[in-house]
Design an enzyme around this catalytic site. Structure first.
Site, PDB file in Angstrom:
ATOM      1  N   GLY C 625       0.787  -1.237   0.000  1.00 39.50           N
ATOM      2  CA  GLY C 625       0.000   0.000   0.000  1.00 39.50           C
ATOM      3  C   GLY C 625       0.810   1.274   0.000  1.00 39.50           C
ATOM      4  O   GLY C 625       0.354   2.294  -0.499  1.00 39.50           O
ATOM      5  N   GLU C 626       1.989   1.238   0.580  1.00 37.73           N
ATOM      6  CA  GLU C 626       2.697   2.497   0.784  1.00 37.73           C
ATOM      7  C   GLU C 626       4.016   2.627   0.043  1.00 37.73           C
ATOM      8  O   GLU C 626       4.455   3.733  -0.265  1.00 37.73           O
ATOM      9  CB  GLU C 626       2.920   2.714   2.286  1.00 37.73           C
TER      10      GLU C 626
END
Ligand SMILES: Cc1cc2nc3c(=O)[nH]c(=O)nc-3n(C[C@H](O)[C@H](O)[C@H](O)COP(=O)(O)OP(=O)(O)OC[C@H]3O[C@@H](n4cnc5c(N)ncnc54)[C@H](O)[C@@H]3O)c2cc1C
Ligand code: SF4
Ligand code: FES
Ligand code: FES
Lengths: 330, 169, 660
Positions: C625-626
């Site tokens: 996600g990051e």
């Protein structure tokens, strides 16, 4: 719960009479600016008089030019065949503005009369002479990259956000209005005004005056015209600087030239100094640049807008160059 | 009172003059597929079709819909009968959270009509002459629809695929 | 009426991290930050409520305000990290001395502004009370924190608070804490004894939900002439609000990106009269990688070395440069190399190459984001019908978590994904991990693995009794045993077992962090084009190669990575929350004036993953996600440097910073 009313007049006369007779009544075009301003508490109308169903939604040929109804949607004006052939700058300016959806809704009249996007104008917590005369100008010492560099005053440094108006300025458009005391015509150049010490007045229209049409006179040189918009996103952003140019060359000599700038002043800025300098002279890069510099010589940028001066010079120069080099392409 | 066509039916509702079409659709007519991401014309999530043209329902007053024909995402397709473009969105992974999706889809349908009608864009002057909208063209014309999840690549791919199939037809 | 919320961290109750700010909403006559709600109007219709709210008048006495980040830098105080959790400092040798002696140095100062999440779905809360039981419907990234924070605020047991959040319309960190709108909706519902819905306007989201901290960072690098890093100094100042927020792990990336002989990483912080900052996609790593990866690129220019080579030359070996913990698995060099080939880096144009009216530049940057694992309680039920149900209060914000968990369960039990049902998005289910730190999928996978093993053991025991061979299909065994279903649970939500679980989790985290460094890594390659006349910057090509451990679902993973890159493009090109220091007020609380990327700003983004399981993470999953957003701004800045010869050190890189 809101106390706002809505009316659909049957004729332009009825629209004008209704607004004249009702304190706080305003015209409603596509609503894309007005509805937002009402929500923000900046506009507080009592009655919305819808002008989009009035018979002023046609584009007609007139004396080599065009007569454009004020309720014509931006999309339809941009798509008009005559506009694209004879006045490409106008079509380009429109499609570089806002988004497809907004252009489908927005009317010509509403676009011209949309209000500034100055951050401090929009913020009811901030001082703003335009929103509340006499409170001061929050933007003068504030965050103001979008601000004016030409014709601003200590009372207001806002710019007019319309792209369409910049193109119309270069085309010497005339605006037809109908007021309680009858019809009149104003030059587009005189429709918007500089802020001076009355920045709450965006335009020279009298209260209750309805824009009914915009007339574009015949201008053969406009076939070679172009709009260039410089902005922070590749699309869907207001102009930092925009340039509308029409150029008429006789070999290497400038026979005629028209330039207007957007994003730099409280009104579309017709570059008359530049036009005078270039007309009759050589169509060379150096001449373009020095004429643009002369036009911007009077610029009075603020803390955040110094970059706009050079940007305007380079953009004007680039568009002139481009139009020249495209030669007979137009 | 305002009456308009809604997804093929006629509806009449009592509204206030300043109620937006988006609010009336969502709260009075129960059509919550239309989303509000900004309520000020800046995100495109509320896009619907009015007389087949894409508009922002957050900036359009419901009273202005009088006599018009409104299509929302609920009229585009249903879970049991997805519209071809919706199917392409699934295939091409044209979304993450889905909040912008109904706006993207309504916008894309209106956008393709605009191309067919020869309406110019900032990218090309004479797109009607182009057989297939290029990616650049789609991106420019769809720029009024933000996707914060960043599913832009998938959205463009979906629209391209759909447009290609429509043209092949 | 409301307890004043604490924003200090209680190590035994991590839900204290779920408090957005310490403001006692509507329970004080002091306004601590601009945008603090001072009244709420409840009405039958939204029109009536808005109208009435417009009639509320408030009078204020004013006091001194400190809201100017730039002006406050001098008063920054140092921060230290906690034993577990993100790292905020590190030291290897004497970096300052090494820098002074280094033959080649680069010393740059970077500025990044506040950014805001801007999920397209604004925060909306619907709340109602039945006696002392509260139900809240809203988009949240942390059901558990939400219910516990609300329980404390309203003085009721956490078990009496039910939070329902089946789908979240984007969040990016902005919905991981409890902010004003949630508290006030619950308060209003309690007062009027009816369900209340509170939908924040876009402006309301800007004013009441925190954003990413601005930073001022210094990165100084020392190297030998052949490109061996002898010193890496990375210091940063960030800001929190006096009402809450934290430092964000800005210099953490410098503890892992390069094996410099000496390293000094330090952070300090100022407190301003502004809304708390809060986690926004890769908080800290995003700003930090921008600075470090820009400086490394500048060093490559100074050394006349290829920037990919310079990075490859200074990769750490098996151990972390500072703490000497082992990398569980590190493929950063491979991502750089793969990217170099796939992008065709060998054909990189000469610096300052012109194509007509545009300047063309190529840039590269590394990406890194730590891998986290949080406790996840799950309940797994197998039915005699062959259906399997996995329940866990996790969050679906568009990452496709339910899909990924379905796949994991189906895989582990060898059943058809169509027979797996997932229960999520509601706090009454077994407590799940928060959707943060890119940890959700891995955390759930760990517990699902345990649950499946437990189920297998129980089923095999049943099978033995029923005279079936071990390993028989679950449904067959249940049928033979005449049992309709079988349920196993991993982890406990309440009571002493929950406390034990929490303590065990923290202990394991501490031990793990001493033993292993686990991280997702990657390499970005991009092309930019810059209008030579106007300075307009457009990104025209992008390739990201990532190591995110095992890829459970390539479509979902690529979408997450692309999403991170797109948000990174926003940070690079246009995003800035403008705060007027005179008023502490956000001046562009609108999607028209805060420039997130639009379609036209985003080129085709190619994403490649190595798909190499991390041996120490559940099922080898690291989280996607990051990591995508880290390094993005640096890759763009490096491409701009390549195109124009100018090193930009300020975000966003608007045209005035390029031409100015
Ligand atoms: C997110 C966003 C981005 C935008 N970007 C751009 C951009 O890049 N470039 C650009 O040019 N514009 C941009 N716009 C502005 C948009 O073009 C204007 O809102 C629109 O043109 C206004 O037209 P309308 O018909 O909707 O006007 P309305 O909102 O209906 O009216 C605007 C004003 O004009 C008055 N009015 C309307 N018609 C008449 C009439 N016939 N006679 C007298 N008064 C009248 C109204 O009373 C009101 O004061 C943007 C808007 C948004 C929301
Ligand atoms: S520049 Fe004009 S519009 Fe902006 S704050 Fe000052 S007075 Fe108001
Ligand atoms: S909600 Fe209408 S444009 Fe954002
Ligand atoms: S899918 Fe979440 S905003 Fe587009």
């Amino acid at each position: 719960m809101s106390t706002i009313g809505y009316a659909v007049p049957a004729s332009v006369e009825e629209a004008v009479a209704t607004v004249a007779a009702t304190p706080g009544a305003v015209y409603l075009g596509g609503g894309t600016n007005l509805v937002d301003l009402v929500r923000e508490g900046i506009a507080t109308p009592s009655l919305l008089v819808d002008v989009t169903r009035l018979p002023m939604d046609r584009i007609e040929a007139a004396d080599g030019g065009l007569l454009i109804g004020a309720a014509v949607r931006n999309t339809d004006l941009a798509a008009n065949r005559v506009v694209r052939e004879r006045f490409p700058v106008l079509s380009q300016a429109i499609v570089m503005g806002a988004s497809g959806q907004i252009r489908n809704m927005a009317t010509v009249g509403g676009n011209l009369l949309q209000r500034t996007r100055c951050l401090y104008f929009y913020d009811d917590g901030a001082p703003c002479n335009k929103r509340e005369p006499g409170t001061g100008c929050g933007a003068a010492e504030g965050s103001n990259r979008m601000g004016a560099i030409l014709g601003a005053s200590e009372h207001c440094v806002a710019v007019h956000p319309s792209d369409l108006a910049v193109a119309l300025a270069v085309l010497d458009a005339q605006v037809e209005v109908l007021g309680p005391s009858g019809p009149r015509t104003v030059a587009l150049a005189d429709l918007h005004r500089l802020p001076g010490d009355t920045p709450h007045l965006d335009t020279t229209l009298a209260p209750g005056e309805l824009v009914t049409a915009v007339r574009i006179p015949s201008l053969p040189m406009a076939r070679r015209s172009r709009y260039r918009k410089v902005r922070d996103r590749a699309s869907y952003a207001f102009a930092l600087v925009s340039v509308a140019v029409a150029l008429d060359l006789d070999g290497g000599t400038v026979r005629g030239v028209r330039v207007a700038l957007g994003g730099v002043a409280h009104k579309p800025w017709r570059a008359t100094v530049l036009e005078q300098r270039l007309t009759g002279g050589p169509a060379g890069d150096a001449a373009f640049r020095s004429a643009a510099e002369a036009e911007l010589a009077g610029a009075t940028p603020g803390r955040d807008t110094a970059f706009k001066v050079g940007l305007a010079v380079r953009t004007v120069t680039a568009v002139l160059r481009q139009l020249r080099d495209e030669g007979g392409a137009a | 009172m305002v009456g308009f066509g809604l997804n093929g039916h006629r509806v009449t509702v009592q509204v206030e003059a300043f109620s937006s079409l988006a609010d009336v659709l969502r709260t009075r007519l129960g059509l919550t597929g239309t989303k509000k991401g900004c309520n000020q014309g800046a995100c495109g999530a509320c896009t619907v079709l009015v007389d087949d043209r894409r508009v922002l329902s957050c900036l359009m007053l419901a009273v202005q819909a009088q006599g018009r024909s409104v299509t929302t995402i609920e009229g585009v397709g249903t879970p049991d009968a997805l519209h071809d473009l919706q199917r392409e969105f699934v295939t091409a992974d044209g979304f993450q959270c889905g909040f912008c999706t109904s706006g993207q889809i309504c916008s894309a349908l209106g956008m393709l009509e605009e191309i067919d009608a020869g309406i110019p864009s900032a990218v090309a002057d004479h797109v009607a002459a182009q057989p297939d909208p290029t990616e650049l063209e789609i991106r420019e014309r769809m720029s009024g629809n933000l996707c914060r999840c960043g599913a832009y690549n998938g959205i463009v791919a979906a629209v391209r695929a759909y447009a290609g199939r429509e043209r092949a037809r | 009426m409301l307890a004043r919320p604490a924003t200090r961290l209680n190590p035994m109750d991590l839900s204290s991290m779920g408090v957005g700010s310490s403001i006692p909403f509507l329970n004080t006559d002091e306004v601590l930050v601009d945008g603090q709600p001072v009244a709420v109007v409840v009405a039958e219709t939204i029109e009536a409520a808005e109208h009435a709210a417009g009639l509320v008048e408030a009078a204020y006495e004013t006091s001194e305000l400190s809201a100017d980040f730039g002006a406050a830098l001098g008063s920054a105080t140092p921060v230290k990290g906690m034993p577990v959790g993100p790292e905020l400092s590190g030291r290897r040798g004497d970096a300052r001395a090494a820098l002074a002696k280094a033959p080649v140095t680069v010393d740059l100062t970077f500025t990044t502004p506040q950014q805001n999440h801007n999920a397209i779905e604004p925060h909306t809360t619907t709340a109602w009370w039945e006696g002392n039981r509260l139900t809240v419907q809203e988009g949240t990234q942390n059901l558990d924190w939400s219910r516990k924070v609300l329980a404390r605020a309203f003085g009721v047991p956490a078990t009496d608070v039910r939070v329902v959040s089946p789908f979240v319309g984007g969040a990016f960190g902005g919905k991981s804490k409890v902010w004003a709108g949630t508290i006030i909706a619950c308060l209003a519902a309690r007062v009027v004894r009816r369900p209340v819905r509170l939908a924040l306007s876009r402006e309301g989201v800007y004013r009441t939900v925190g954003g990413r901290t601005p930073t001022r960072q210094r990165v100084a690098l020392g190297a030998t002439a052949d490109g061996h890093l002898t010193a890496l100094v990375h210091t940063s100042v960030s800001r929190r609000g006096r009402v809450g927020g934290g430092p964000e792990q800005i210099v953490a990336c410098s503890l892992d990106l390069y094996d410099a002989d000496t390293i000094l990483a330090e952070q300090s912080i100022v407190e301003l009269d502004l809304m708390s900052n809060t986690a926004m996609r890769a908080p800290g790593e995003t700003q930090g990688t921008y600075a470090v990866e820009s400086a490394v690129d500048e060093l490559a220019v100074a050394l006349d070395l290829d920037p990919v080579d310079l990075r490859l030359r200074n990769q750490p070996g098996e151990r972390r440069p500072v703490s000497r913990a082992r990398y569980s698995h590190r493929r950063l060099a491979e991502t750089l190399e793969r990217g170099r080939d796939l992008f065709g880096w060998a054909d990189r144009p000469a610096p300052g190459t012109r194509d007509g009216a545009t300047l063309v530049g190529w840039g590269v940057a590394a990406a890194i984001h730590p891998a986290w694992e949080f406790p996840a309680n799950v309940r797994l039920t197998a039915e005699v019908t062959g259906q399997v149900r996995l329940e866990c209060a996790f969050h679906e914000m568009g990452m496709g978590s339910a899909t990924a968990v379905t796949q994991v369960v189906a895989d582990l039990l060898g059943v058809d994904p169509a027979d797996v049902a997932i229960g999520y998005g509601e706090s009454q289910l077994p407590t799940g991990p928060g959707a943060g730190g890119s940890a959700q999928t891995a955390s759930i996978a760990g517990s699902v693995e345990k649950a499946c093993a437990r189920l297998r053991t129980r089923v095999d025991a049943l099978a033995a009794k029923a005279g079936r061979p071990a390993g028989s299909p679950v449904a067959d065994v249940l049928a033979a045993a005449g049992q309709p279903s079988l349920t196993v649970q991993v982890g406990a939500d309440d009571g002493p077992r929950a406390m034990v679980g929490q303590a065990r989790f923290l202990g394991k985290m501490l031990v793990d962090s001493r033993r292993w460094k686990r991280a997702a890594t990657g390499a970005h390659y991009c092309e930019v084009r810059i209008d030579a006349d106007t300075g307009e910057l457009r990104v025209t090509r992008w390739l990201g190669v990532f190591d995110i451990g095992r890829v459970v679902n390539p479509r979902l993973a690529s979408s997450q990575l692309r999403g991170g890159i797109v948000m990174g493009l926003g940070m690079a090109l246009g995003e800035e929350t403008i705060i007027d220091p005179r008023s502490g007020r956000i001046m562009n609380p609108s999607l028209a004036e805060y420039h997130v990327p639009v379609h036209a700003d985003v080129p085709r983004i190619d994403v490649v993953t190595l798909d190499d399981p991390d041996p120490t993470m559940p099922l080898g999953i690291v989280g996607a996600g990051e990591v995508g957003i880290t390094g993005v701004s640096a890759a763009v800045a490096n491409a701009v440097r390549h195109a124009t010869g100018r090193r930009l050190t300020e975000l966003p890189m608007t045209l005035d910073t390029i031409h100015g």
